[in-house]
Write an enzyme that holds these catalytic residues in place. Sequence first.
Site: not given
Ligand code: A3P
Length: 321
Positions: A70, A72, A128
């Site tokens: 999460g 992003t 990270h």
């Molecule tokens: P999924 O692959 O399960 O859909 P990170 O940002 O750490 O790379 O994590 C990516 C994950 O966060 C992905 O999960 C993505 O879809 C989800 N994600 C991205 N933007 C989001 C938002 N605004 N709210 C909730 N989840 C989000």
Amino acid sequence: NTTNCTYSARISLLPHRSIAMKEANNDLAQAYEYQGFWFLKQALRGLIWAQDHFKPHPAATLVASYPKTGTTWLKALAFSIATRNRFDLSSNPLETSISHQCIPFLELEIPRSPSHKYYPDVPLFSTHVPYTCLPDSITGSDCKIVYICRDPTDTFVSWWHFARKRAPEDVEFVPIEEGFQQFAEGYSLYGPYWEHILGYWRASLDRPDQILFLKYEDLVLNTSFYVKKLADFIGSPFSIEEERDGVVERIIDLCSFKHMSGLEVNKSGEHSNGLDHVTLPNSMYFRKAEVGDWKNHLPAKMKEQMDQIMELKLRDSGLAL
Ligand code: A3P
């Protein structure tokens, strides 16, 4: 340059192995073990540079996470909270840039350009890197840290899809079940995952005023509560007038998966994530955002296995995922 060559030479001597991919000679496949965790070479080069040279802004907040938990979303929330008096929410830079282009990574963008900040007066940066590997200049400072974690099996599934999309077409992956076993044995980028979580969890117990520990699932369930908590924590609490005028809800809407994934910049834009020669489509960061999506990719017995491992590893920590 000389420094990078020196770091690369040192890194090449570390234990390394291929994670998830069969291609051995690819920089995206080889992970190096350093201080108990696994890193891609370029991130590790950046981390070692940061351990040697990085000095945080005294009022900075570090947004920390394990990949695919999460990041992003949390970066978007922190950025929009911190800049709400500078930009009208309807013209916030997040409408035209992914949050990774608003807040730089400690181990990726910052080492490449130490004085560069996307938004100079916004003292937010991200990482990270596990807590125990952070530069002393951060852990020994007043710098605040907000950390997010997520169900491990959903995290693995999210990473698996991301890694496959990111890899060059000719790279061969192991089957998802074998990739999962590697993750469960602790062979994962920035992992073992449980050690990553435990480092920030223990630090949050030692220094609760400085480290805020969040869970993705809690943020999904009770977004308003945690957004207010985040604002308080980073020193930008919402005023009574702002709450009355719906500012909290507008920030939540701006950063929601539905809104962000529908923005043109996130449908067709791309950005460099600081790794050499790697430009990624922004759409890769928005997949499904569903709690429990592991069910669509792995059998229940693997989820049980992961939950048992986590229970064992987190035993006595006071943390349950
Ligand atoms: P999924 O692959 O399960 O859909 P990170 O940002 O750490 O790379 O994590 C990516 C994950 O966060 C992905 O999960 C993505 O879809 C989800 N994600 C991205 N933007 C989001 C938002 N605004 N709210 C909730 N989840 C989000």
